[in-house]
Design an enzyme around this catalytic site. Structure first.
Site, mmCIF file in Angstrom:
data_model
loop_
_atom_site.group_PDB
_atom_site.id
_atom_site.type_symbol
_atom_site.label_atom_id
_atom_site.label_comp_id
_atom_site.label_asym_id
_atom_site.label_seq_id
_atom_site.Cartn_x
_atom_site.Cartn_y
_atom_site.Cartn_z
ATOM 1 N N GLU A 1 2.705 -12.846 -7.371
ATOM 2 C CA GLU A 1 2.460 -11.479 -7.842
ATOM 3 C C GLU A 1 3.569 -11.062 -8.812
ATOM 4 O O GLU A 1 3.308 -10.526 -9.888
ATOM 5 C CB GLU A 1 2.538 -10.580 -6.611
ATOM 6 C CG GLU A 1 1.542 -9.505 -6.475
ATOM 7 C CD GLU A 1 1.736 -8.807 -5.132
ATOM 8 O OE1 GLU A 1 0.747 -8.311 -4.633
ATOM 9 O OE2 GLU A 1 2.854 -8.762 -4.579
ATOM 10 N N MET B 1 4.156 -6.648 6.918
ATOM 11 C CA MET B 1 5.485 -6.788 7.508
ATOM 12 C C MET B 1 6.571 -5.949 6.834
ATOM 13 O O MET B 1 7.750 -6.122 7.146
ATOM 14 C CB MET B 1 5.881 -8.274 7.514
ATOM 15 C CG MET B 1 4.908 -9.144 8.306
ATOM 16 S SD MET B 1 5.336 -10.889 8.325
ATOM 17 C CE MET B 1 6.821 -10.871 9.310
ATOM 18 N N GLU B 2 6.209 -5.070 5.899
ATOM 19 C CA GLU B 2 7.262 -4.360 5.163
ATOM 20 C C GLU B 2 6.994 -2.894 4.846
ATOM 21 O O GLU B 2 7.933 -2.081 4.780
ATOM 22 C CB GLU B 2 7.519 -5.055 3.793
ATOM 23 C CG GLU B 2 7.998 -6.479 3.855
ATOM 24 C CD GLU B 2 6.843 -7.486 3.940
ATOM 25 O OE1 GLU B 2 5.684 -7.091 3.686
ATOM 26 O OE2 GLU B 2 7.099 -8.652 4.284
ATOM 27 N N ASP C 1 -6.516 -12.047 5.091
ATOM 28 C CA ASP C 1 -6.961 -12.658 6.353
ATOM 29 C C ASP C 1 -7.335 -11.530 7.311
ATOM 30 O O ASP C 1 -7.133 -10.357 7.000
ATOM 31 C CB ASP C 1 -5.820 -13.504 6.955
ATOM 32 C CG ASP C 1 -4.551 -12.682 7.144
ATOM 33 O OD1 ASP C 1 -3.696 -12.701 6.242
ATOM 34 O OD2 ASP C 1 -4.431 -11.975 8.159
ATOM 35 N N GLY D 1 -3.153 -8.363 6.582
ATOM 36 C CA GLY D 1 -4.250 -8.780 7.449
ATOM 37 C C GLY D 1 -5.150 -7.583 7.721
ATOM 38 O O GLY D 1 -4.664 -6.482 7.979
HETATM 39 N N1 ADE Z 1 0.357 -10.276 5.617
HETATM 40 C C1 ADE Z 1 -0.818 -10.875 5.329
HETATM 41 N N2 ADE Z 1 -1.496 -11.172 6.446
HETATM 42 C C2 ADE Z 1 -0.717 -10.753 7.477
HETATM 43 C C3 ADE Z 1 -0.848 -10.815 8.888
HETATM 44 N N3 ADE Z 1 -1.915 -11.362 9.443
HETATM 45 N N4 ADE Z 1 0.154 -10.311 9.640
HETATM 46 C C4 ADE Z 1 1.250 -9.766 9.073
HETATM 47 N N5 ADE Z 1 1.438 -9.701 7.744
HETATM 48 C C5 ADE Z 1 0.457 -10.191 6.954
#
Ligand code: ADE
Length: 252
Positions: free
Chosen positions: A13, A194-195, A218, A79
Site C-alpha cells: 500500500e 490491530m492498530e 479475510d 478481518g
Molecule cells: N488484519 C487483517 N485481517 C485481520 C485479522 N483477521 N485479525 C487481525 N487483524 C487483521
C-alpha cells in the site's frame, strides 16, 4: 500549510502511494521512514504503521510531534466480523474500540482508563469524504482496477462500502472460535484489525481529526491466513491507492 498524515498498514500500500507522489523525500525517526511530499498538490507525510497498537501509536505520535500533521488517515486491511461484510468489501470507521482492553473491575470492560471512553469516534467530515471516495473509486472494480483472474481467484463481487465500528487488538484473529466470541461480545463490530483504535486514541489526546478505512482481506476465521499476502498485494493495496486518488483529487 495544512499537512495530512497518512499511515499505511501494508507495505505494498505504501509503495502504491509513493508511486503517486512525484516529489517524496525520506526522513527516518524512531526506526521508521517518513515520506514527505505532495499528492494532487496536497502536502502529506506517509509512513508504514508497523504492526500492533503500541507500534502504531508511536508512528502516529511522531507524525504529530515531529511532522506537525493536522489530521490522520489510516488505511489497511481487516478481518470481517459483521454479517454481510465480505472479503473485498471496504469498511470506513465511525468509531474504534480496543477489544483487548480490560482493566475491570477498576474500569468498565473496554474503557481506556482515565479517558472515560470505550469508543473513540472517527472524524465525521473526514470519514464522509473517504466514504464518498471509496464509493467512487470502487464503483466498477472490473473496469481496469482488478484483472479478471484476480476477481475470479478471490471470488470478488462488486465491493460494498460499509460504515461502522472497527475493533483493534494485539492479535491476528484467525479462528472461528475467536471471531465468534468477538461477534458475541461486540455485535455491532464490522471488522477487526490491530492498530486503528490506538491511533484513534492518540488523535483524541491531541484533538486531531482521524479517519480509518480498511479493505476486508479475510473473515477472521480458520481460513484467515490463506492467501493473505497475495490478497494484500493484488487487491487491498490497489483499492487503497484508488480510494486515496479519488480522495485527494476531490480536495480543494
Ligand atoms: N488484519 C487483517 N485481517 C485481520 C485479522 N483477521 N485479525 C487481525 N487483524 C487483521
Amino acid at each position: 500549510m495544512p499537512c495530512l498524515g497518512l499511515i499505511a498498514a501494508l507495505r505494498p500500500e505504501l509503495a502504491a502511494v509513493l508511486d503517486r507522489m512525484p516529489d517524496e523525500r525520506r526522513q527516518s525517526v524512531a526506526g521508521r521512514d517518513y515520506w514527505l511530499g505532495h499528492w494532487h498538490g496536497h502536502e502529506l507525510v506517509v509512513v508504514l504503521s508497523r504492526i500492533g497498537k503500541v507500534a502504531a501509536a508511536t508512528t502516529a505520535t511522531v507524525l504529530i510531534e515531529r511532522f506537525g500533521v493536522d489530521r490522520i488517515i489510516f488505511t489497511g486491511a481487516a478481518g470481517g466480523l459483521g454479517d454481510g461484510v465480505s472479503v473485498g468489501d471496504v469498511v470506513v470507521a465511525t468509531e474504534l474500540l480496543q477489544h483487548d482492553m480490560d482493566a475491570s473491575p477498576l474500569f468498565p470492560r473496554y474503557e481506556v482508563p482515565l479517558t472515560g471512553l470505550t469508543r473513540f469516534p472517527a472524524d465525521a467530515a473526514l470519514s464522509r469524504s473517504l466514504l464518498d471516495a471509496a464509493r467512487e473509486a470502487l464503483a466498477n472494480p472490473s473496469g481496469g482496477l482488478l484483472d479478471a483472474d484476480t476477481l475470479r481467484e478471490f471470488r470478488l463481487r462488486r465491493p460494498l462500502v460499509h460504515q461502522g465500528l472497527i475493533v483493534s487488538g494485539d492479535r491476528f484473529v484467525a479462528t472461528n472460535a475467536e471471531s465468534a466470541a468477538l461477534r458475541q461480545a461486540l455485535p455491532d463490530a464490522l471488522a477487526v484489525e490491530m492498530e486503528g483504535a490506538a491511533v484513534a486514541q492518540v488523535c483524541h489526546d491531541y484533538g486531531l481529526p482521524f479517519a480509518a478505512i480498511r479493505t476486508i482481506s479475510d473473515r477472521a476465521d480458520d481460513a484467515a491466513h490463506v492467501d493473505f499476502n497475495r490478497f494484500i498485494e493484488q487487491v487491498a493495496s490497489r483499492y487503497s491507492a484508488e480510494i486515496l486518488e479519488a480522495y485527494f483529487s476531490k480536495q480543494s
